[in-house]
Design an enzyme around this catalytic site. Structure first.
Site, PDB file in Angstrom:
ATOM      1  N   TYR A 186      29.699  27.589 -40.045  1.00  0.00           N
ATOM      2  CA  TYR A 186      28.695  28.506 -39.499  1.00  0.00           C
ATOM      3  C   TYR A 186      27.827  29.064 -40.629  1.00  0.00           C
ATOM      4  O   TYR A 186      28.265  29.221 -41.755  1.00  0.00           O
ATOM      5  CB  TYR A 186      29.375  29.663 -38.765  1.00  0.00           C
ATOM      6  CG  TYR A 186      30.167  29.234 -37.563  1.00  0.00           C
ATOM      7  CD1 TYR A 186      29.597  29.212 -36.292  1.00  0.00           C
ATOM      8  CD2 TYR A 186      31.492  28.840 -37.699  1.00  0.00           C
ATOM      9  CE1 TYR A 186      30.333  28.814 -35.181  1.00  0.00           C
ATOM     10  CE2 TYR A 186      32.238  28.431 -36.597  1.00  0.00           C
ATOM     11  CZ  TYR A 186      31.648  28.427 -35.347  1.00  0.00           C
ATOM     12  OH  TYR A 186      32.374  28.028 -34.255  1.00  0.00           O
ATOM     13  N   GLU A 239      37.389  26.761 -49.831  1.00  0.00           N
ATOM     14  CA  GLU A 239      36.386  27.567 -49.145  1.00  0.00           C
ATOM     15  C   GLU A 239      35.646  28.469 -50.132  1.00  0.00           C
ATOM     16  O   GLU A 239      34.420  28.614 -50.042  1.00  0.00           O
ATOM     17  CB  GLU A 239      37.029  28.405 -48.047  1.00  0.00           C
ATOM     18  CG  GLU A 239      36.022  29.188 -47.223  1.00  0.00           C
ATOM     19  CD  GLU A 239      36.644  29.865 -46.025  1.00  0.00           C
ATOM     20  OE1 GLU A 239      36.543  31.116 -45.941  1.00  0.00           O
ATOM     21  OE2 GLU A 239      37.237  29.164 -45.181  1.00  0.00           O
TER      22      GLU A 239
END
Length: 288
Positions: free
Chosen positions: A124, A87
């Site tokens: 998102y 991430e």
């Protein structure tokens, strides 16, 4: 092969005339001393980071590097000590570096990695804050390995610059899996057809013997735990390998108490322990 401690930081991401292997760490998922078993490959003008765990970005930082500089990635499987830094890789590159690094990933693993591990924290964006609209391709340039062989199990090939990498399925989890067909996605690597890196695997002598018989292996880096049971090859199991295989095998992914086992490893005839912050150097063109 020559083995030498890393003396320059940051290590160069190019290496003319040599193939260099540098372990960011050599420890288990829960190691507190050894970081995690993540590996940086460098050859001529190109490099590849194999896995980046929860401590991988810190290990890079302490070497004077960052995920914003690493341009090529490969993940062997979805445990946190192998993808825990993914991430950060994605967000740093998308929102700070404004670029997409390269990810080498078979189609069979791509959907699994995104949907079950990475989507929740990365899908998102500020453009559509209430709709998960981003995909793995928004963060990486995706390279799909080609299926090279189907036997003795699927073996895939990728090229990263001059590096010829073969990926093969390993038997890691669950513990009850009796073969690679029943196991969750995990892979090992054959690097330039001469260096075997098993990744995380249970004891799997069939595939080790296959590569030893079909390729001129110079070195094997093998997953090892110093207790029985679980989802990694045990030291006692590895001791049953032929002497000629053990002599070229360095143990990796071991526990923080590894020093206690030094004499056992030497007496069993293994090449030793893989060590972090150490360069394993090979001529770019192997001797004929």
């Amino acid at each position: 092969m020559t083995i030498t401690p890393l003396t320059t930081t940051p290590p160069p991401l190019t290496r003319t005339g040599e193939l260099a292997l540098l372990f960011l760490g050599t420890g288990t998922a829960f190691s507190k001393r050894l970081y995690q078993n993540n590996l940086l490959l460098v050859k001529n003008e190109q490099h590849l980071l194999v896995d980046c765990g929860t401590r991988g970005t810190q290990a890079l930082h302490e070497l004077g590097l960052s995920v914003g500089e690493i341009q090529h990635y490969l993940f062997t499987h979805s445990h946190a000590d192998h993808i825990g830094g993914a991430e950060e890789i994605m967000l740093v590159n998308r929102y700070m570096k404004r670029r997409r690094p390269h990810l080498y990933i078979p189609r069979a693993y791509q959907r699994l990695l995104w949907n079950e591990s990475l989507k929740g924290g990365s899908a998102y964006s500020e453009r559509h804050p209430f709709k998960p609209h981003l995909n793995l391709e928004d963060f990486f340039v995706i390279h799909t390995p080609r299926l090279l062989f189907k036997k003795p199990r699927p073996i895939y090939q990728i090229w990263v610059g001059d590096m010829d990498i073969l990926l093969y399925r390993t038997i890691h989890i669950p513990e009850q899996a009796r073969s690679w067909k029943e196991a969750a996605w995990s892979t090992g690597l054959l690097i330039d057809r001469r260096i075997l890196f098993t990744g995380d695997t249970r004891f799997d002598p069939e595939i080790i013997t296959y590569f030893h018989e079909h390729y001129p292996l110079e070195v094997i880096f093998h997953d090892c735990q110093f207790f029985d049971g679980g989802v990694h090859a045990s030291f006692e199991e590895l001791c049953t390998l032929p002497d000629e295989i053990k002599a070229k095998t360095f143990l990796m992914h071991y526990g923080d108490d590894w020093e206690r086992h030094r004499s056992r490893v030497e007496e069993a005839g293994f090449a030793g322990f893989a060590r972090e912050r150490t360069l394993y150097l090979f001529p770019a063109d192997p001797p004929r």
